[in-house]
Design a protein around this motif. Structure first.
Motif, mmCIF file in Angstrom:
data_model
loop_
_atom_site.group_PDB
_atom_site.id
_atom_site.type_symbol
_atom_site.label_atom_id
_atom_site.label_comp_id
_atom_site.label_asym_id
_atom_site.label_seq_id
_atom_site.Cartn_x
_atom_site.Cartn_y
_atom_site.Cartn_z
ATOM 1 N N LEU A 100 -6.982 -14.626 3.463
ATOM 2 C CA LEU A 100 -8.114 -15.561 3.464
ATOM 3 C C LEU A 100 -9.414 -14.836 3.127
ATOM 4 C CD1 LEU A 100 -7.426 -17.888 6.525
ATOM 5 C CD2 LEU A 100 -7.431 -18.521 4.104
ATOM 6 N N GLU A 101 -9.454 -13.525 3.394
ATOM 7 C CA GLU A 101 -10.638 -12.716 3.086
ATOM 8 C C GLU A 101 -10.776 -12.479 1.580
ATOM 9 O OE1 GLU A 101 -10.338 -9.085 5.284
ATOM 10 O OE2 GLU A 101 -10.333 -10.108 7.220
ATOM 11 N N GLY A 102 -9.680 -12.661 0.837
ATOM 12 C CA GLY A 102 -9.711 -12.451 -0.605
ATOM 13 C C GLY A 102 -8.527 -11.641 -1.077
ATOM 14 N N THR A 103 -8.533 -11.336 -2.344
ATOM 15 C CA THR A 103 -7.452 -10.595 -2.985
ATOM 16 C C THR A 103 -7.306 -9.215 -2.349
ATOM 17 O OG1 THR A 103 -7.851 -11.777 -5.042
ATOM 18 C CG2 THR A 103 -6.659 -9.698 -5.210
ATOM 19 N N LYS A 104 -6.053 -8.817 -2.128
ATOM 20 C CA LYS A 104 -5.777 -7.511 -1.512
ATOM 21 C C LYS A 104 -4.662 -6.808 -2.261
ATOM 22 C CE LYS A 104 -8.175 -8.154 2.389
ATOM 23 N NZ LYS A 104 -8.860 -7.319 3.277
ATOM 24 N N ARG A 105 -4.743 -5.496 -2.246
ATOM 25 C CA ARG A 105 -3.648 -4.677 -2.749
ATOM 26 C C ARG A 105 -2.667 -4.453 -1.608
ATOM 27 N NH1 ARG A 105 -6.374 -0.031 -6.446
ATOM 28 N NH2 ARG A 105 -4.245 0.181 -7.167
ATOM 29 N N GLU B 26 -3.756 -1.891 0.912
ATOM 30 C CA GLU B 26 -4.812 -2.355 1.811
ATOM 31 C C GLU B 26 -4.217 -3.144 2.977
ATOM 32 O OE1 GLU B 26 -8.771 -3.499 -0.491
ATOM 33 O OE2 GLU B 26 -6.995 -4.372 -1.471
ATOM 34 N N MET B 27 -3.296 -4.041 2.645
ATOM 35 C CA MET B 27 -2.673 -4.843 3.699
ATOM 36 C C MET B 27 -1.821 -3.973 4.617
ATOM 37 S SD MET B 27 -1.703 -8.494 1.993
ATOM 38 C CE MET B 27 -0.973 -7.853 0.502
ATOM 39 N N ILE C 99 2.391 -3.422 10.549
ATOM 40 C CA ILE C 99 3.693 -3.841 10.043
ATOM 41 C C ILE C 99 4.206 -2.787 9.072
ATOM 42 C CG2 ILE C 99 2.480 -5.223 8.314
ATOM 43 C CD1 ILE C 99 4.770 -7.161 8.232
ATOM 44 N N SER C 100 5.511 -2.596 9.039
ATOM 45 C CA SER C 100 6.074 -1.610 8.117
ATOM 46 C C SER C 100 5.943 -2.104 6.679
ATOM 47 C CB SER C 100 7.553 -1.363 8.447
ATOM 48 O OG SER C 100 8.339 -2.472 8.060
ATOM 49 N N GLY C 101 5.918 -1.172 5.755
ATOM 50 C CA GLY C 101 5.825 -1.515 4.349
ATOM 51 C C GLY C 101 6.999 -2.363 3.887
#
Length: 109
Positions: free
Chosen positions: A28-33, A36-37, A43-45
């Motif tokens: 909701l904050e915007g586009t993320k890589r 970044e998340m 949480i695990s990759g």
């Protein structure tokens, strides 16, 4: 009413999967890589990748690949995903008003 129950149940099944709510809240904050998340969420990759694939399959998020070096992949909410914003905000308001710290501790048991 007959159409409501299966659709509602399906929607709740998607949204209630572990970590999906936090991923949506993050986007909701915007586009993320991805990185970044992964850094922002506990949480695990592997699990993050699994949930992102699920949300992409459900057309809730969009995955954009940029052919740079190194390749850049970004995730954002689709129109369908953006339509969840008021729902997520209302859940946040409800949690602020009704969920205590003690409730949080109990949910991790």
């Amino acid at each position: 009413m007959s159409d409501l129950c299966p659709r509602f149940e399906n929607a709740m099944e998607i949204i209630s999967k572990r970590w999906v709510g936090l991923i949506l809240f993050e986007l909701l904050e915007g586009t993320k890589r991805f990185s970044e998340m992964e850094a922002d969420l506990p949480i695990s990759g592997r699990l993050l990748s699994d949930r992102l694939k699920l949300l992409e399959q459900k057309d809730i998020i969009e995955r954009n690949i940029y052919s740079e070096f190194p390749v850049r992949i970004e995730y954002s909410l689709s129109e369908k995903g953006k339509a969840l914003e008021p729902v997520i905000q209302e859940i946040q308001h409800w949690a602020d008003d009704w969920v205590s710290i003690e409730d949080i501790g109990e949910s991790k048991v």
